[in-house]
Scaffold this active site. Structure first.
Site, short mmCIF file in Angstrom:
data_model
loop_
_atom_site.label_atom_id
_atom_site.label_comp_id
_atom_site.label_asym_id
_atom_site.label_seq_id
_atom_site.Cartn_x
_atom_site.Cartn_y
_atom_site.Cartn_z
N HIS A 110 -23.86 -32.65 -51.94
CA HIS A 110 -24.89 -32.19 -51.68
C HIS A 110 -26.04 -32.39 -52.84
O HIS A 110 -27.26 -32.30 -52.51
CB HIS A 110 -24.80 -30.53 -51.72
CG HIS A 110 -25.47 -30.06 -50.32
ND1 HIS A 110 -26.85 -30.59 -49.94
CD2 HIS A 110 -25.22 -29.14 -49.58
CE1 HIS A 110 -27.19 -29.58 -49.06
NE2 HIS A 110 -26.38 -28.75 -48.74
N ASP A 156 -24.18 -42.98 -31.85
CA ASP A 156 -23.36 -43.61 -30.90
C ASP A 156 -22.92 -44.94 -31.61
O ASP A 156 -23.51 -46.06 -31.79
CB ASP A 156 -24.58 -44.22 -29.70
CG ASP A 156 -23.70 -44.99 -28.54
OD1 ASP A 156 -22.34 -45.33 -28.77
OD2 ASP A 156 -24.31 -45.49 -27.48
#
Length: 460
Positions: A175, A397
């Site tokens: 992070h 995708d």
């Protein structure tokens, strides 16, 4: 957290950028936003896909899929070089200084960890239970690692778990290196390159901007008031067992909720997110029975600073660039007023997050640097919303079509933490709610909350 016995690791390796000069060595300096996250957990998100179509070669579909994912990851890292580096602390005695940066040296870089795993479970085993099943946590690498561990652990780890009728791709991202915007930009870019015909030039739609932004007159090297990381690293773990459950809100439900709060406030400016957040804040607070009415409760939520700065930063900016917005009230005030009253508090908090407020936070931090501690987030009266319904999760995708679902690891979870995600259907929203078991049971019986949850998807 121990691995689930049904998940078996097949192989493990390091992936590096497909091109990186052997003579090159780069340093990426860290901003106050980055540094403040050193004691938090890695971001852990993943997508569940239907089983990819069989391959046509003799190697078998499993080998082809895994090898292609490795190759496309390497090509993607060329654009996201900091992910292949590691954190480095720089100490000097005269004058005394302590700073942290991301170092990338191709001769010593740890690269990205890639784990190939298998599990004898189905998509239904993952998505059908009302609560998120424990096996999901075993789909994520670097469990319970804090961001400072990026000195010795990879800054990005990927685990691809093949299940009986699908494939789960999970990433654990430090992070300090990036926030949710950066995370999903990387994930989408990897998917974009993966579905591109191999051999074509790897152009990506959203090339990241790797140069960190600093307040005028500060940086790029920030000297911290520490002599050892024990002074600011706390591996706090919530001392309770939580229930984690997804709730689905249809586009119609979200529109009705937005219309309701705006009508109550005689306005049209309150957003869908603010309306839904107000519902969560009120209902979760009500589910925590026996809290006194005079106790203060806060709803904290993530605000992207990129668009708040003047001039704004590009949405392609790669790094940690968020702060928390906050609305507060007493429990009595929150529950005795309508949902529109709570939504208006949240609206004003968002409206007040201006360029001057962002810059003031940075100036204050530079005078007195601090590191967020997970224990500070844990308060039995507060609710904290992470994630965003705007992230393009279902646009990832890899060449196999849209994902079936998004799931998260155990990182940065505590009682009262809620993650927001876009639903598969445009305009719909999914909320992942983490609560004490007794509070979750009350929430599940709350008419105001459950009437807004899409009936056809309860328990899906």
């Amino acid at each position: 957290m121990a691995s689930h016995p049904a998940v078996r690791h097949i192989s493990r390796c390091s992936i590096n950028p497909d091109y990186f000069s052997e003579e090159s060595k780069q340093t990426f300096h860290l901003t106050p936003w980055d540094i403040s996250m050193l004691s938090a957990h890695y971001i852990q998100k993943g997508l569940l896909f239907p089983k990819p179509p069989p391959a046509t070669n003799d190697n078998g579909p499993s080998i082809t899929i895994i090898d292609h994912l490795k190759d496309s990851l390497s090509r993607t890292l060329f654009h996201f070089l900091p992910l292949a580096g590691q954190l480095v602390t720089h100490k000097h005695e005269d004058p005394p200084s302590y700073s942290i940066s991301i170092s990338l040296d191709c001769k010593n870089t740890p690269g990205v960890e890639f784990i190939h795993a298998v599990a004898d479970v189905t998509t239904s085993d993952i998505l059908s239970p009302i609560d998120v099943p424990p096996i999901v946590q075993s789909f994520f690498p670097l469990d319970k690692a804090v961001n400072h561990d990026g000195h010795t652990l990879p800054l990005l780890a990927v685990q691809v778990t093949e299940i009986l009728d699908g494939i789960f791709i999970a990433c654990s991202l430090n992070h300090v290196v990036g926030d949710g915007v950066s995370y999903w930009n990387f994930f989408n870019s990897w998917a974009e390159i993966c579905r591109t015909v191999q051999g074509k030039q790897d152009h990506i739609s959203r090339p990241p901007i790797l140069r960190r932004w600093f307040l005028d007159g500060h940086g790029p090297i920030i000297n911290l008031p520490f002599s050892h990381h024990d002074e600011f690293i706390d591996r706090y773990q919530p001392p309770v067992v939580l229930r984690e459950r997804f709730f689905h809100f249809s586009p119609q439900s979200v529109r009705m909720l937005k219309a309701k709060v705006n009508a109550e406030c005689n306005t049209s400016t309150i957003s869908s997110f603010q309306a839904l957040s107000a519902l969560v804040w009120r209902c979760v607070t009500r589910a925590r029975r026996h809290l006194p009415n005079d106790r203060k409760t806060s709803f904290r939520f993530t605000i992207d600073n990129r668009s708040r700065l003047s001039p704004p930063l590009s949405s392609h900016y790669f790094g940690h660039c968020v702060q928390a917005g906050n609305a507060s009230a007493t429990i009595g005030e929150l529950l005795n007023h309508g949902i529109g009253w709570a939504a208006l508090l949240l609206h004003e908090a968002v409206k007040g997050h201006t360029d001057s407020k962002v810059r003031k936070w940075l100036e204050v931090w530079m005078k007195s640097p601090f590191i967020y501690q997970l224990e500070d987030f844990f308060d039995p009266c507060n609710v904290r919303m992470g994630g965003s319904c705007r992230f393009d999760m279902y646009g990832c995708d890899f060449g196999w079509g849209m994902a079936e679902a998004v799931r998260s690891g155990s990182g940065n979870k505590f009682d009262g933490k809620v993650f927001s995600y876009p639903g598969r259907q445009g305009g719909s929203v999914e909320l992942e709610v983490c609560l004490l078991p007794e509070s979750m049971s009350v929430l599940e019986s709350d008419p105001e909350f459950m009437d807004a949850v899409s009936p056809s998807q309860i328990g899906d």
